[in-house]
Design a protein around this motif. Sequence first.
Motif, PDB file in Angstrom:
ATOM      1  N   THR A  56      -7.221   1.859   1.112  1.00  0.00           N
ATOM      2  CA  THR A  56      -6.481   2.647  -0.077  1.00  0.00           C
ATOM      3  C   THR A  56      -6.847   1.775  -1.517  1.00  0.00           C
ATOM      4  OG1 THR A  56      -4.944   4.063   0.663  1.00  0.00           O
ATOM      5  CG2 THR A  56      -4.596   3.519  -1.218  1.00  0.00           C
ATOM      6  N   CYS A 103      -5.509   0.889   5.723  1.00  0.00           N
ATOM      7  CA  CYS A 103      -6.615   1.958   5.387  1.00  0.00           C
ATOM      8  C   CYS A 103      -7.169   1.589   4.636  1.00  0.00           C
ATOM      9  CB  CYS A 103      -5.436   2.639   5.495  1.00  0.00           C
ATOM     10  SG  CYS A 103      -4.548   2.153   3.669  1.00  0.00           S
ATOM     11  N   CYS A 110       1.062  -1.131   0.116  1.00  0.00           N
ATOM     12  CA  CYS A 110      -0.506   0.359   0.105  1.00  0.00           C
ATOM     13  C   CYS A 110       1.089   1.035   0.195  1.00  0.00           C
ATOM     14  CB  CYS A 110      -0.716  -0.046   1.353  1.00  0.00           C
ATOM     15  SG  CYS A 110      -1.014   1.777   1.610  1.00  0.00           S
ATOM     16  N   ASN A 152      -0.193   3.982   0.959  1.00  0.00           N
ATOM     17  CA  ASN A 152       0.015   5.226   1.760  1.00  0.00           C
ATOM     18  C   ASN A 152       0.053   4.538   3.019  1.00  0.00           C
ATOM     19  OD1 ASN A 152      -2.065   7.699   3.075  1.00  0.00           O
ATOM     20  ND2 ASN A 152      -3.277   5.826   3.861  1.00  0.00           N
ATOM     21  N   CYS A 153       0.287   3.521   3.243  1.00  0.00           N
ATOM     22  CA  CYS A 153      -0.523   2.752   4.754  1.00  0.00           C
ATOM     23  C   CYS A 153       1.179   2.055   4.732  1.00  0.00           C
ATOM     24  CB  CYS A 153      -0.488   2.286   5.566  1.00  0.00           C
ATOM     25  SG  CYS A 153      -1.764   0.953   4.912  1.00  0.00           S
ATOM     26  N   CYS A 190      -6.902  -1.583   0.308  1.00  0.00           N
ATOM     27  CA  CYS A 190      -5.811  -2.197   1.378  1.00  0.00           C
ATOM     28  C   CYS A 190      -6.424  -2.686   2.719  1.00  0.00           C
ATOM     29  CB  CYS A 190      -4.705  -0.575   1.896  1.00  0.00           C
ATOM     30  SG  CYS A 190      -3.765  -1.309   3.632  1.00  0.00           S
TER      31      CYS A 190
HETATM   32 ZN   LIG Z   1      -2.901   1.215   3.157  1.00  0.00          ZN
END
Ligand SMILES: [Zn+2]
Length: 229
Positions: free
Chosen positions: A53, A51, A11, A13-14, A48
């Motif tokens: 995403t 999170c 991911c 993002n995280c 994800c």
């Molecule tokens: Zn994520």
Amino acid sequence: MSIFHPATLICPNCSTANTVERNASVNADRRPDLRDAVLDGSFQATECTKCGTALRLPPHLTYMDLQRKQWILAHEPDHLDEWPQTEAAARDTYARSFGDQAPEMARRLGAGIHPRIVFGWMALREKLICDELGLDDTSLELLKMAVMTTVDKPPIADQTELRLVGGNEEALELSWVVTATEERLADLSVPRDIYDGVAGDTEAWEDVREKFDGKLLVDLRRFVAGSVA
Ligand SMILES: [Zn+2]
């Protein structure tokens, strides 16, 4: 046969590692649901687990639909610059699978297929929509050229592409999309008459049309990416 392998997507993002089924080969004759998933954008897409995403694994697969006479090698969009080698390799693969080097039975199955290569999900999806609407993909590329010269400030850049995203008997829906994210920046409805005009006008477009003759990458981007041929 449709072949699946698990693949890991990190991911952005995280940084969580997510698992997605990677498809090396899609047989739409046997798995029409996979064709639907390519069309609706859910193919190799997930969220994800941590999170939420939206994540999507880029294509690297052989797409086959004998009933619709489609054989398409789909590659990752960031491999576009390698298209000359990819096109040559795909030509060989097709020749051995259904073309002039294949066993007679396979050649018979392949009769009427125009093999193609594409880069990215939007490009693969476009080929399916193009066929669904009964369009000729070379004429579609010529239509895009015509559109690009008449629209004010089209968002043409390395990161965007003009793609067919839908349509009906009245109009074709085109969209400028961001290749990496599939985000649609601007939509454009083109009356089908204009497509018919381009498809029917063999003289005005002859020179450009010839450039696509016998090619597997029937995409305007062949003129701007990689070692241009
Ligand atoms: Zn994520």
